[in-house]
Scaffold this active site. Structure first.
Site, mmCIF file in Angstrom:
data_model
loop_
_atom_site.group_PDB
_atom_site.id
_atom_site.type_symbol
_atom_site.label_atom_id
_atom_site.label_comp_id
_atom_site.label_asym_id
_atom_site.label_seq_id
_atom_site.Cartn_x
_atom_site.Cartn_y
_atom_site.Cartn_z
ATOM 1 N N GLY A 52 0.778 -1.244 0.000
ATOM 2 C CA GLY A 52 0.000 0.000 0.000
ATOM 3 C C GLY A 52 0.805 1.287 0.000
ATOM 4 O O GLY A 52 0.367 2.289 -0.562
ATOM 5 N N ASP A 107 0.341 3.426 4.238
ATOM 6 C CA ASP A 107 -0.695 4.146 3.492
ATOM 7 C C ASP A 107 -1.841 4.560 4.400
ATOM 8 O O ASP A 107 -2.311 5.688 4.333
ATOM 9 C CB ASP A 107 -1.208 3.297 2.316
ATOM 10 C CG ASP A 107 -1.640 1.886 2.739
ATOM 11 O OD1 ASP A 107 -1.428 1.512 3.905
ATOM 12 O OD2 ASP A 107 -2.187 1.167 1.883
ATOM 13 N N ASP A 110 -5.846 1.966 10.135
ATOM 14 C CA ASP A 110 -7.233 1.526 10.246
ATOM 15 C C ASP A 110 -7.404 0.988 11.666
ATOM 16 O O ASP A 110 -7.474 1.763 12.623
ATOM 17 C CB ASP A 110 -7.467 0.475 9.142
ATOM 18 C CG ASP A 110 -8.922 0.266 8.831
ATOM 19 O OD1 ASP A 110 -9.704 0.188 9.779
ATOM 20 O OD2 ASP A 110 -9.306 0.163 7.654
ATOM 21 N N LYS A 138 -8.071 6.525 9.508
ATOM 22 C CA LYS A 138 -9.542 6.461 9.579
ATOM 23 C C LYS A 138 -9.999 6.886 10.965
ATOM 24 O O LYS A 138 -9.378 6.519 11.966
ATOM 25 C CB LYS A 138 -10.015 5.039 9.306
ATOM 26 C CG LYS A 138 -9.928 4.668 7.840
ATOM 27 C CD LYS A 138 -10.645 3.361 7.555
ATOM 28 C CE LYS A 138 -10.445 2.993 6.092
ATOM 29 N NZ LYS A 138 -10.994 1.670 5.771
ATOM 30 N N PHE A 160 -14.166 2.520 2.939
ATOM 31 C CA PHE A 160 -13.112 1.828 2.208
ATOM 32 C C PHE A 160 -12.653 2.693 1.041
ATOM 33 O O PHE A 160 -13.462 3.094 0.204
ATOM 34 C CB PHE A 160 -13.588 0.461 1.702
ATOM 35 C CG PHE A 160 -12.443 -0.409 1.304
ATOM 36 C CD1 PHE A 160 -11.739 -1.136 2.255
ATOM 37 C CD2 PHE A 160 -12.029 -0.477 -0.024
ATOM 38 C CE1 PHE A 160 -10.650 -1.919 1.896
ATOM 39 C CE2 PHE A 160 -10.946 -1.255 -0.388
ATOM 40 C CZ PHE A 160 -10.260 -1.979 0.575
ATOM 41 N N VAL A 161 -11.363 2.994 1.016
ATOM 42 C CA VAL A 161 -10.834 3.907 -0.001
ATOM 43 C C VAL A 161 -9.819 3.194 -0.891
ATOM 44 O O VAL A 161 -9.196 2.217 -0.477
ATOM 45 C CB VAL A 161 -10.208 5.163 0.645
ATOM 46 C CG1 VAL A 161 -11.266 6.010 1.311
ATOM 47 C CG2 VAL A 161 -9.115 4.792 1.658
HETATM 48 N N1 HPA Z 1 -8.630 0.713 1.508
HETATM 49 C C1 HPA Z 1 -7.632 -0.099 1.087
HETATM 50 N N2 HPA Z 1 -6.871 -0.797 1.909
HETATM 51 C C2 HPA Z 1 -7.119 -0.659 3.235
HETATM 52 C C3 HPA Z 1 -8.130 0.174 3.732
HETATM 53 C C4 HPA Z 1 -8.928 0.892 2.818
HETATM 54 O O1 HPA Z 1 -9.867 1.645 3.177
HETATM 55 N N3 HPA Z 1 -8.096 0.086 5.080
HETATM 56 C C5 HPA Z 1 -7.092 -0.772 5.371
HETATM 57 N N4 HPA Z 1 -6.497 -1.239 4.282
#
Ligand code: HPA
Ligand code: MG
Length: 190
Positions: A52, A107, A110, A138, A160-161
């Protein structure tokens, strides 16, 4: 009829815009300036978490002094849009971190379970100082004991992004903007 622009197609088929390419560029530049100042007298290793943080780490690195060391670890805790709560892959990661300051780049923050596991692994390998820089955080509750990042690019809603390194089932990492995944998004065949 006029053809839909690429941007309109993204909006209708993939998801609505949350952060534009320009907003991300400016924020990464500002984070780089802050980090340069904070580490001006401390040698450190930039540790990007794959997949990510691929684009974020590369862009941040270009804002840091030329001698900055960079490494990547691979860790995964998501299947589709759901966290498994068990980061996988860290057992295989090693490196000479004894007495080293490390700035971990991710990235998105969460649940915090990934950063917690990375912290434990780095401490076991002897890192003496560990800071975190996440592009997105988040707004939600975190796992108990999860590290608090020293730098956060943007606080975002608990949705979710995708884009700018963030994927859904391996897709959309290359988008230059960050978007909220449309619930009705149907993946094309691989
Ligand atoms: N998007 C993509 N990957 C992720 C996300 C998300 O919102 N949250 C944790 N990993
Ligand atoms: Mg992912």
């Amino acid at each position: 009829m006029e053809r839909e622009s690429a941007e309109e197609r993204l909006e209708s088929e993939i998801g609505r815009l949350l952060l534009s390419e320009e907003a991300i560029r400016q924020r990464v530049k500002a984070l780089g300036a802050d980090i340069r100042t904070a580490y001006s007298s401390t040698p450190f290793t930039l540790l990007g978490l794959l997949n990510g943080s691929l684009l974020f780490t590369a862009d941040l690195l270009r804002e840091l002094p030329p001698e900055t060391e960079v490494l990547f670890w691979r860790v995964q805790s998501y299947r589709g849009t759901v966290s498994t709560g068990f980061p996988e892959g860290l057992e295989a990661e090693r490196g000479d971190f004894a007495g080293r300051a490390v700035l971990v780049v991710d990235d998105i923050l969460d649940s915090g379970c990934t950063l917690l596991a990375v912290e434990k692994r780095l401490r076991a390998l002897g890192a003496c100082k560990v800071d975190y820089c996440v592009l997105l955080a988040k707004r939600r509750a975190r796992t108990a004991g999860a590290p608090v990042p020293r730098w956060i690019g943007f606080e975002i809603p608990d949705r979710f992004v995708i884009g700018y390194g963030l994927d859904y089932e391996g897709r959309y990492r290359g988008l230059r903007s960050i978007r909220v995944l449309a619930e009705e998004t149907v993946l094309p065949e691989k």
